[in-house]
Design a protein around this motif. Structure first.
Motif: not given
Length: 151
Positions: A1-23
């Protein structure tokens, strides 16, 4: 069973700004060996819990170290407002960090007026543009102290 992104600190949602997402992607792929910021400034990954949404989000930031603590600067490039990650950790000071291959939990707080001067000097020594950012804004740019938590 997978954990929905963002509901757990070990599966966060990444910053969506393109250059930050690449970093972030490069940081995760290399266990923090790459990237670094301009001038070789070191980077880490910071995961905070949203003050309104409760969603865990991750971004990539320059950092400095001081006596076993991690220091961050809430500069937003000298913008007139604080970055969202800073507002989030003010509301929810428990954060998660990745510094190189090391992953750990920490408690965040803003340096007091008495603590800030030597810490500011330390972070400006790591990334000199912070001094210019402070000149661009009327707000006092906070230095954040992250104290690691032993689990």
């Amino acid at each position: 069973m997978s954990v929905e992104a963002g509901t757990d600190p070990l599966n966060p949602i990444d910053n969506e700004t393109p250059w930050v997402a690449r970093q972030i992607a490069e940081y995760v792929a290399t266990d923090g060996e790459k990237p670094t910021f301009r001038g070789g400034a070191p980077l880490l990954l910071l995961t905070t819990k949203g003050r309104k949404s409760g969603v865990w989000r991750r971004t990539c930031l320059i950092y400095a170290e001081d006596a076993g603590r991690v220091l961050l600067v809430a500069s937003l490039g000298g913008a007139p407002k604080h970055p969202v990650w800073y507002l989030n950790l003010q509301a929810n000071p428990e954060v998660y960090l990745q510094v190189g291959a090391r992953r750990f939990r920490a408690i965040a707080r803003t340096a007091t007026a008495d603590e800030k001067p030597p810490l500011w000097d330390r972070v400006v020594g790591v990334y000199s543009d912070y001094a210019d950012y402070q000149l661009k804004t009327d707000r006092q740019i906070p230095v954040v102290i992250l104290d690691p938590v032993d689990d």
